[in-house]
Every structure is written in C-alpha cells, then in structure tokens.
Design a protein around this motif. Sequence first.
Motif, PDB file in Angstrom:
ATOM      1  N   UNK A 132      -0.116  -8.138  -2.664  1.00 33.93           N
ATOM      2  CA  UNK A 132      -1.147  -7.555  -3.480  1.00 33.93           C
ATOM      3  C   UNK A 132      -1.734  -5.867  -3.367  1.00 33.93           C
ATOM      4  N   UNK A 133      -2.027  -5.596  -4.467  1.00 36.27           N
ATOM      5  CA  UNK A 133      -2.453  -3.990  -4.536  1.00 36.27           C
ATOM      6  C   UNK A 133      -3.654  -4.181  -4.421  1.00 36.27           C
ATOM      7  N   UNK A 134      -4.643  -2.640  -3.379  1.00 33.10           N
ATOM      8  CA  UNK A 134      -6.063  -2.775  -4.242  1.00 33.10           C
ATOM      9  C   UNK A 134      -6.090  -1.882  -4.910  1.00 33.10           C
ATOM     10  N   UNK A 135      -7.205  -2.429  -6.086  1.00 36.14           N
ATOM     11  CA  UNK A 135      -7.020  -2.246  -7.422  1.00 36.14           C
ATOM     12  C   UNK A 135      -6.047  -3.064  -8.923  1.00 36.14           C
TER      13      UNK A 135
ATOM     14  N   UNK B  15      -9.857  -6.191   4.635  1.00 34.97           N
ATOM     15  CA  UNK B  15      -8.703  -5.622   4.596  1.00 34.97           C
ATOM     16  C   UNK B  15      -7.672  -5.326   5.301  1.00 34.97           C
ATOM     17  N   UNK B  16      -8.574  -4.802   7.037  1.00 36.73           N
ATOM     18  CA  UNK B  16      -8.282  -4.618   8.140  1.00 36.73           C
ATOM     19  C   UNK B  16      -7.284  -5.947   8.597  1.00 36.73           C
ATOM     20  N   UNK B  17      -8.821  -7.381   7.981  1.00 38.26           N
ATOM     21  CA  UNK B  17      -7.831  -8.406   8.888  1.00 38.26           C
ATOM     22  C   UNK B  17      -6.209  -8.928   7.849  1.00 38.26           C
ATOM     23  N   UNK B  18      -6.840  -8.355   6.875  1.00 40.81           N
ATOM     24  CA  UNK B  18      -4.856  -8.769   5.770  1.00 40.81           C
ATOM     25  C   UNK B  18      -4.003  -7.672   6.789  1.00 40.81           C
ATOM     26  N   UNK B  19      -4.115  -6.426   7.586  1.00 40.85           N
ATOM     27  CA  UNK B  19      -3.292  -5.876   8.296  1.00 40.85           C
ATOM     28  C   UNK B  19      -3.036  -5.900   9.164  1.00 40.85           C
TER      29      UNK B  19
ATOM     30  N   UNK C  92       1.229  -1.638  -0.065  1.00 37.23           N
ATOM     31  CA  UNK C  92       0.136   0.091  -0.036  1.00 37.23           C
ATOM     32  C   UNK C  92       0.782   1.381   0.351  1.00 37.23           C
ATOM     33  N   UNK C  93       2.727   1.313   0.260  1.00 42.69           N
ATOM     34  CA  UNK C  93       3.254   2.468   0.526  1.00 42.69           C
ATOM     35  C   UNK C  93       3.530   2.829  -1.145  1.00 42.69           C
ATOM     36  N   UNK C  94       4.328   4.052  -1.612  1.00 43.69           N
ATOM     37  CA  UNK C  94       4.624   4.183  -2.864  1.00 43.69           C
ATOM     38  C   UNK C  94       5.932   3.119  -2.885  1.00 43.69           C
ATOM     39  N   UNK C  95       6.333   2.438  -1.981  1.00 46.12           N
ATOM     40  CA  UNK C  95       7.527   1.524  -2.737  1.00 46.12           C
ATOM     41  C   UNK C  95       6.746  -0.014  -1.689  1.00 46.12           C
ATOM     42  N   UNK C  96       5.582  -0.124  -2.227  1.00 51.35           N
ATOM     43  CA  UNK C  96       5.685  -1.959  -1.613  1.00 51.35           C
ATOM     44  C   UNK C  96       4.580  -1.307  -0.061  1.00 51.35           C
ATOM     45  N   UNK C  97       5.732  -2.433   0.567  1.00 54.18           N
ATOM     46  CA  UNK C  97       5.307  -2.488   1.846  1.00 54.18           C
ATOM     47  C   UNK C  97       5.405  -1.241   2.390  1.00 54.18           C
ATOM     48  N   UNK C  98       4.214  -1.746   2.984  1.00 54.14           N
ATOM     49  CA  UNK C  98       3.329  -0.777   4.757  1.00 54.14           C
ATOM     50  C   UNK C  98       2.587  -1.553   4.966  1.00 54.14           C
ATOM     51  N   UNK C  99       3.021  -1.283   6.631  1.00 53.79           N
ATOM     52  CA  UNK C  99       1.395  -1.557   7.741  1.00 53.79           C
ATOM     53  C   UNK C  99       1.066  -0.149   8.655  1.00 53.79           C
ATOM     54  N   UNK C 100       0.059  -0.320   8.918  1.00 53.55           N
ATOM     55  CA  UNK C 100      -0.680   0.732   9.897  1.00 53.55           C
ATOM     56  C   UNK C 100      -0.326   0.450  11.385  1.00 53.55           C
TER      57      UNK C 100
ATOM     58  N   UNK D 228       5.271 -19.164  -5.493  1.00 50.26           N
ATOM     59  CA  UNK D 228       5.404 -17.583  -4.734  1.00 50.26           C
ATOM     60  C   UNK D 228       3.517 -17.361  -5.498  1.00 50.26           C
ATOM     61  N   UNK D 229       3.267 -16.744  -4.357  1.00 42.64           N
ATOM     62  CA  UNK D 229       1.654 -16.444  -4.719  1.00 42.64           C
ATOM     63  C   UNK D 229       1.619 -15.381  -5.783  1.00 42.64           C
ATOM     64  N   UNK D 230       2.534 -14.416  -6.300  1.00 36.51           N
ATOM     65  CA  UNK D 230       2.453 -13.387  -7.562  1.00 36.51           C
ATOM     66  C   UNK D 230       2.707 -14.358  -9.171  1.00 36.51           C
TER      67      UNK D 230
END
Length: 640
Positions: free
Chosen positions: A611-614, A308-312, A120-128, A578-580
């Motif tokens: 996986x990225x939303x959209x 999405x909240x469960x994913x994170x 979810x970030x500019x470089x991919x990896x992100x967490x809340x 790999x899932x991708x």
Amino acid sequence: MTRLWTDSIRLPISAVGPENPLPPLAGMLDPPYKPDFSEVPDEIENGARYGQVSTVVPYLVQDGYQRSPEMTTTDAVVLENARLRATFLPGWGGRLWSLIDKDRDRELLHVPAIVQPANLALRGAWFPGGVEWNIGTRGHSPFTCDPVHAAVVAHVGGPVLRMWEYERIRGVVFQIDAWLPEDSPVLLVGVRIRNPSLDTVPMYWWSNAAVAQRDDLRVLAPATRAFRTSYRGQLECVNVPLQVGEDASRPLRARTAADYFYDLPAESSRPWIAALDTTGYGLAQISTPFLSGRKLFVWGETVGGRHWQEWLGGPHPTPYCEIQAGLTRTQYEHLPMPPEAEWAWVEAYGPVTAEPNAVHGADWSAALAAVEDVLPRRELLDGAFAEFRKNADQPPQGMLGHGSGWGALEEIRRERAGEAPLCGPGAPFGGTLGPAQWPWLTLVDTGELPEPAPEDVPVSYILGADWSSRLMRSPQHWATCYHLGVIAHAGGDLETARRYYETSLVHVETAWAWRALALVDSVHGGKADAVEGMLAAHTLAPGIRQLAVEAAEALMTADEPKRALQLIAELPATVAGHGRVRLTRVRAALAAGLRDEAARLLRGGIEVPDLREGEVSLDQLWAEACPGEPLPTRYDFRMK
C-alpha cells in the motif's frame, strides 16, 4: 587505533521478494496533492519543474514482499575508533545502520527493531532507520533495498570503507567513502558523483538520517524560516521555530506529518542540522558547503501518522523523525550536472552536547549559537575534504561485497563504442556481470539480442541511444521489437512505442507486448482496446499477480466492474489471496453496486503489503462500504 571489519547483525526482516516482472511504464504514482509553489521563490519552482521523471525504467519495481518478518542474518561492515562505532549495511544500499557514541554508550541514530519494507521508495520497497543515501531523482533511492559494491581502501589515515554503484536513470556513478580518524569525534563521509556522459543530466542527492524522538527533542538548523509542506500541496513559507500554534523545532509537538526545508543563508560555509534532547545532547550532521540543503521530516501525532510508524516498525515502534541534508533547498528540485562533471563533498556525523538551557530556551538565536559553539570547526571539514579528494581514486584493496553488474556492462559498452571510461580505478565494476546483463552482453558481443521463449519473462530492461541503435541493427524478432517499444515508451514517444509493440505481436504474441500496447491504448487509444490488450496479456500469463490487477483495473476504467469481479473470481488461489488483489476486489464490488460484498471484505480485514500513501483512500472506501461505522485504525493511513 581505527579498525574496520566485517560483521553481521540478526533481526526480523521481511524479505524484499521477487521484483515485479512488468516494467513500470504506466508512470510514477501521482502524489495525493498537486504541489503549489505560489509562496516560494521562483528558482525553487523552476528547479521543481526541471528533471522530473515519469518512470523508473530501466529499474523494475520491488513489490514482492509480505508482512511476515523472520529472524535473518545480514552482513555488516563496522568502522570503529576510540570514540565511535559505525555499522554499515552494504547489502541494503550501503545504509549507515548504527552510530554509537562509545563515551556515553548511546546510539545516535534510530535503529528499528525490524526491517519491514513498505511502498515508499522509487522502486517500491523502503524501510526506515539509520542514514540512507538517495541519488538520481526525487524520492528514496533505487538502491534502498539493493546491494552496492563495497571494499576496503587502506591509506595512512587508517582504513576507509568505500561503497559505489552505477545509477541507471541518470547514467552516473556515485561513490561513498567513510572513515574514522583515530580519536575523531565524528564519522567522516565523502561523497562523489561523476557524470561520464557528454550531456547535462538532472541530479538529486539527499542524505536522510533517522533519529529517535525522545522527550522534548529539539531539531535546530541555522535558519529563521523554512518552506513547509503538510501533505495538502502548499509549499508555504513559515517562521522558524515558531509559527501559529506550533513549534516547528519540536517533533513530538507536530500535529500532522510535515517537511520543513530550512532556508539556510546562501553564504553558509558549514551547513548543519542537529537533533538534541533535554540535556542538550544528540546527533549533529554537518558538511562542506556544496551540500547546502537541510530538512526536518516529522510523522505527526495523527492516528494515520502513528499508524505509518507501526506499519514500518512493528506494533510498538520507537517514534522517530528524520534530519536530512541535500543539494538543493527543497526535495522538489534537481540541479543540472554538466557533461563530464564531478561533484564531491564531505559530511560529518557525531555527538554534540550544548548548553541545555540555551538549546531549549525561547531565544532561537541563542540556541543556534550554543550549538554552533560545539560543532566541529570548518577547518576539520576542509582537511577531510582534501583527504577525500586525494584518496578518491585509490584502488580498493579488498572487496567486501558486490552490487549489480550494470556498471560492468556499461564499462564494456563504452569501450566497444569508443567512449570514455565510466569511472576511474577507485570504483571498479569488473567481474560482476550476472543473468540480468547477459542478454545485453550478447548484443554487444555478437550484434544479436537472444530471442527468449515467448512465455519467458524478460529478465531486464535497458535505456540509451546506443542501446537503441544496437537493437535496431540486431536481427528482428519479438524481443528486439518489444525492447525498442519499451525504450520509446519510457521516453514518452507513445506512437513509436505502439508501432514496435504491434510489430512484436506480429512476430509472436506475448503477454509482455500485449500489456505494453494496452498501456499505450489507455493513454492514446480507447478503453475497449486497452481492455482487449490487458485481457490478452492476462490470458497468456495468468499467474502474474500484477498483471491480473492491471487487467481488472482496465475493466473498471472501462466501466465493467462485474467483468473485473469475474476475472478475480477465476484467479488461482495463490494470486486471489494477495492483499492487493483483495483490495481491487473491494473497489470493483463498490463500482458494481455490491456494497454489502465490499463491506464484508473490509470488515474481514485486508492487509495490502505494498500500500502506498495517497494511492487509494482506505478511509473513503470504508465510508462508502460501511457508512456511519467508525473507521478501524488499521485502515487509517491519513497523513493530513
């Protein structure tokens, strides 16, 4: 008495893993909708057209994580006075992880039970969680999952935690000072951005605070209208708090994921936003006027929003929303930052308690007035801002952690080029050079870029006119030509990039130049040329998962899905599993008319860590492969 000390926290963390070795030259992922600015003021649309980037080069993407958290200890820095305890994570972008109200023994922020990166970030990896500092360009910061420099600064008001880094897209230095005066009811955070260049640069900053969605939580900001997006593209103007069928101030009542950008009065001298529970208690964020934007983000109550909240956050996450503060009215916009300019402001975070009947009553004006009455006064912020500016250049007394070596390299380059220093004594970068910077340091020191072995993955990338000039003067070999091509490619000059890539391949054939040339051909060339380049790259580096996926995607774009399936079938098991890659296999099977094969793979379960939303509609893939069958929750990421 205020104390500052180093500590550690222990929780399940999925490691970020290795960076994607391929520079992100294909561009930014398009959003799942085209923004529609027809209902907003022209200045917002103009700001949204300005400063957008098409790539995050020179950064590399962080997509090497899995969904397998393990108990991990991570370093922390704690600031504490008699009333508050603030915990920061310098190793994770300097995030404010926790803010505890000691009077009530209450956590004011949302602190997740795990750290699970997602794309979810500019470089991919992100967490809340906590408060995240976002700089440079629209999106979650390049430093979200990277360390920043951290040190303690001592002055008469008590210890200060200072964190800083060099942001490479805009070429600016940002600095965050956090301090807790004795008996202060709020944590004070001073932010400074310095543009050392002679050019105007687009600038972006948003501070994102996550708060738990307790029963009937209400979010208030001093506005009567907001600009709302709901992942359909329209940026619409809505009344606050009430709109048709929905109270925008109550996150738990939101039906779908949405952003509410509050239209605060232009003359606001103390912008603020607060999230308060049924008792009128909660977190407030206020600032000096320069940080004028405020926003509420909610995930909504759709299956996709909850997923999405469960994913994170794991299988039973605490629902959360975000209250945010930024430089502009919306997050679509950038501001022009003049040459050699310095921008600064102060933010304050702390608990407030307002009269609950007023806060949760039907009279919005009365609710705002009740919160205004209990917020810290403007004089406190003005005093804190003056203190911040007075001490911003005071040299650190003791290092607590190190970020990247890019600031140190830039300091050396600027000195050798006869340019002004990158920054003052308050944010030193010396002594932090590492392997990613060594080839470029050699170029500065000797005038020659080292030539690595063709099979060796380039360790890093660089941008800038001075770097281009140095590369042009360096003895030419495959790596100099390849990096000159990447610089031109990232700047949108595809024909120049093509010439450099082709010259690089004349010197030595490498997977890196073939792959980059294929990306040029995919835009200005032919599908067959793009396929040839990608297959040549994949042949030279068969163990790179991302390259295998790009080669398969090129084959599908060229209407050759069966060849894509054959390529995937020949991959090493460590790559093919790999899932991708498995998701790419599903898409290729559907394109080849092998619906049963696609259905078998989907029914068996595919988990794509990045996986990225959209980016892909898993619900649509399921409907195509398994018509008439209910969509499994694990594949429902729909945000609208």
